[in-house]
Motif scaffolding. Structure first.
Motif, PDB file in Angstrom:
ATOM      1  N   THR A   1      44.052  44.894  45.290  1.00 35.73           N
ATOM      2  CA  THR A   1      43.316  43.888  44.520  1.00 35.73           C
ATOM      3  C   THR A   1      42.405  44.549  43.493  1.00 35.73           C
ATOM      4  O   THR A   1      42.347  44.138  42.324  1.00 35.73           O
ATOM      5  CB  THR A   1      42.482  42.998  45.460  1.00 35.73           C
TER       6      THR A   1
ATOM      7  N   SER B   1      36.613  39.630  36.013  1.00 39.97           N
ATOM      8  CA  SER B   1      38.072  39.545  35.949  1.00 39.97           C
ATOM      9  C   SER B   1      38.607  38.146  36.225  1.00 39.97           C
ATOM     10  O   SER B   1      39.714  37.807  35.805  1.00 39.97           O
ATOM     11  CB  SER B   1      38.706  40.548  36.927  1.00 39.97           C
ATOM     12  N   LEU B   2      37.841  37.329  36.956  1.00 36.32           N
ATOM     13  CA  LEU B   2      38.286  35.958  37.228  1.00 36.32           C
ATOM     14  C   LEU B   2      37.267  34.949  36.723  1.00 36.32           C
ATOM     15  O   LEU B   2      36.982  33.941  37.369  1.00 36.32           O
ATOM     16  CB  LEU B   2      38.502  35.765  38.737  1.00 36.32           C
TER      17      LEU B   2
ATOM     18  N   TRP C   1      38.511  36.403  44.407  1.00 36.75           N
ATOM     19  CA  TRP C   1      39.787  37.101  44.448  1.00 36.75           C
ATOM     20  C   TRP C   1      40.569  36.816  45.718  1.00 36.75           C
ATOM     21  O   TRP C   1      41.793  36.861  45.726  1.00 36.75           O
ATOM     22  CB  TRP C   1      39.593  38.610  44.288  1.00 36.75           C
ATOM     23  N   ASN C   2      39.875  36.542  46.813  1.00 38.26           N
ATOM     24  CA  ASN C   2      40.623  36.255  48.039  1.00 38.26           C
ATOM     25  C   ASN C   2      39.783  35.395  48.975  1.00 38.26           C
ATOM     26  O   ASN C   2      38.963  35.890  49.734  1.00 38.26           O
ATOM     27  CB  ASN C   2      41.052  37.542  48.741  1.00 38.26           C
TER      28      ASN C   2
ATOM     29  N   TYR D   1      33.423  46.099  45.594  1.00 39.49           N
ATOM     30  CA  TYR D   1      34.308  45.125  46.229  1.00 39.49           C
ATOM     31  C   TYR D   1      34.965  45.726  47.464  1.00 39.49           C
ATOM     32  O   TYR D   1      35.011  45.095  48.538  1.00 39.49           O
ATOM     33  CB  TYR D   1      35.375  44.664  45.238  1.00 39.49           C
TER      34      TYR D   1
ATOM     35  N   GLN E   1      46.038  33.337  42.085  1.00 36.19           N
ATOM     36  CA  GLN E   1      45.155  33.493  40.934  1.00 36.19           C
ATOM     37  C   GLN E   1      45.895  34.125  39.747  1.00 36.19           C
ATOM     38  O   GLN E   1      45.746  33.681  38.600  1.00 36.19           O
ATOM     39  CB  GLN E   1      43.941  34.354  41.304  1.00 36.19           C
TER      40      GLN E   1
ATOM     41  N   GLY F   1      43.129  43.279  39.870  1.00 32.04           N
ATOM     42  CA  GLY F   1      41.920  43.122  39.060  1.00 32.04           C
ATOM     43  C   GLY F   1      42.097  43.593  37.627  1.00 32.04           C
ATOM     44  O   GLY F   1      41.806  42.847  36.675  1.00 32.04           O
TER      45      GLY F   1
ATOM     46  N   PRO G   1      45.290  36.052  46.017  1.00 30.79           N
ATOM     47  CA  PRO G   1      45.298  36.795  44.746  1.00 30.79           C
ATOM     48  C   PRO G   1      46.557  36.559  43.918  1.00 30.79           C
ATOM     49  O   PRO G   1      46.497  36.525  42.683  1.00 30.79           O
ATOM     50  CB  PRO G   1      45.161  38.262  45.176  1.00 30.79           C
TER      51      PRO G   1
ATOM     52  N   TYR H   1      33.464  38.511  46.667  1.00 30.41           N
ATOM     53  CA  TYR H   1      34.707  37.810  46.373  1.00 30.41           C
ATOM     54  C   TYR H   1      35.211  38.093  44.963  1.00 30.41           C
ATOM     55  O   TYR H   1      36.360  37.868  44.654  1.00 30.41           O
ATOM     56  CB  TYR H   1      34.507  36.296  46.550  1.00 30.41           C
ATOM     57  N   GLN H   2      34.335  38.620  44.120  1.00 34.06           N
ATOM     58  CA  GLN H   2      34.677  38.837  42.719  1.00 34.06           C
ATOM     59  C   GLN H   2      34.648  40.323  42.391  1.00 34.06           C
ATOM     60  O   GLN H   2      34.044  41.126  43.106  1.00 34.06           O
ATOM     61  CB  GLN H   2      33.673  38.080  41.839  1.00 34.06           C
TER      62      GLN H   2
END
Length: 386
Positions: A98, A144-145, A154-155, A127, A304, A103, A301, A139-140
């Motif tokens: 990830t 990137s998101l 991210w998950n 992370y 996303q 990422g 992920p 979580y980030q």
């Protein structure tokens, strides 16, 4: 009534379809989470819980059954070694993939360059290290998101693994007590106590405890319900009629009884799933390969990334097909390249006591939608009895 329905038989640990059931449960998690990831709020569910949450319940019940068997057949050191080997390596690899594959790809697709990716908090290393010991604190990764419908996560499925492992430790301690191994009534009392705590907590009686304790009370009754069913099946065997009747009774409790229905139904859910796993066949390749854990940890992920590349624009059906196929391939890779090798290493490091090793996998968690902050959860199952 056919006498075969009343005939008690030993549960076939080598010949059942629990791997298939766990894979189906993992798909239900992906299915339920997909709605949230694309920005919709109409994820299917009932009685206040989405399908992903109910799938997690199934994971925890199956896991409670199989993990209790594993504990009773292993010395404390071997049990912990096998649990760590089953859940941690693939989890760490998922964090690495990830942080250093998903990422950067999302950063490039969203922002056009990798500028600031390694330095914007939380950084990739933050992370990885912040989540390394199963408790999910990040979580980030950077920004990137930042531009997706369900941002900065991210998950949202990994957080239940921490509570799964707490359940392992609970059975690890209790399994060392002779009274727990021999007395069904003691296990039943502990399960009933966990149900009462869950009901009390849901009604605001928290004793000043919140956060992780609340989430643990939410999931522990299902694990202990599976543990109780293990002792029941070991003593009296599996009776088809009881399995058949467990299905509608559990369904009524789950659908119509708020808060308490699921926890009270936990042993019935376990008995029903065990019975169904003896009558519904699974393909041989699923019996040999437990893809469900990898499927579970990579689903979010992947969802996303598919949103970022525009996959959701083709409609929910196409989006689910794409994410299911890609997630399955990554789950297969996780099993083939990581999970099975660490399982073998642990098995060869120290043989379990109390009988030969068995092939049946057990379920590492499973899900409730999104990270705790969003009010949902997500989980999956893993091979725990190896």
């Amino acid at each position: 009534m056919s006498r075969s329905l009343l005939r008690s038989t030993e549960f076939p640990y080598r010949e059942n379809s629990l791997n298939l059931f766990r894979l189906i449960l993992a798909f239900l998690v992906l299915f339920a989470h997909g709605y949230y990831v694309v920005g919709r709020s109409d994820s299917p569910g009932f009685n206040g819980e989405n399908l992903g949450g109910w799938a997690v319940i199934g994971f925890f019940v199956i896991s409670g059954f199989l993990i209790t068997r594993s504990r009773f057949r292993s010395d404390p050191g071997t049990f912990l070694l096998h649990r760590i080997a089953r859940i941690i390596p693939a989890f760490v690899v998922c964090l690495l993939v990830t942080a250093f594959v998903f990422g950067p790809l999302a950063q490039l697709l969203t922002h056009g360059s990798l500028a600031g990716y390694l330095t914007t908090a939380p950084t990739p290393l933050e992370y990885i290290w912040g989540n390394f010991f199963l408790h999910i604190d990040y979580y980030q990764i950077g920004s990137s998101l930042s531009d997706v419908p369900y941002p900065n996560t991210w998950n949202g499925s990994l957080w239940t693994l921490y509570f799964e492992f707490l359940c392992y430790l609970t059975v690890w301690v209790l399994g060392g007590l002779a009274v727990y191994r021999k007395s069904i009534s003691v296990v039943a009392v502990l399960w009933a106590a966990s149900v009462l705590v869950r009901i009390a907590y849901a009604n605001g009686i928290t004793g000043g405890l919140d956060g992780d304790f609340g989430l643990f009370t939410r999931l522990l009754p299902y694990f202990l319900g599976g543990s109780l069913i293990y002792l029941v099946v070991q003593r009296w065997g599996l009776v088809p009629l009881v399995g058949i009747l467990s299905i509608p009774v559990a369904a009524v409790l789950m659908v119509f009884v708020p808060v308490a229905g699921g926890p009270i139904a936990a042993p019935l859910i376990g008995y029903a799933l065990l019975y169904l796993s003896t009558v519904i066949p699974q393909p041989a390749w699923i019996a040999r390969n437990d893809v469900s854990y990898g499927f579970y940890i990579y689903a979010w992920p992947v969802q996303q990334l598919v949103v970022i590349v525009g996959g959701a624009a083709f409609g929910m059906g196409v989006y689910l097909v794409i994410t299911t196929v890609v997630t399955f391939l990554l789950g297969w890779a996780s099993w083939m390249l990581v999970e099975r090798h660490f399982i073998r290493l642990a098995r060869h490091a120290k043989k379990p006591t109390g009988g030969p090793a068995i092939r049946t996998d057990d379920g590492a968690v499973g899900p409730v939608v999104g990270p705790p902050a969003t009010g949902g959860a997500a989980t999956h199952g893993s091979a725990e009895q190896r």
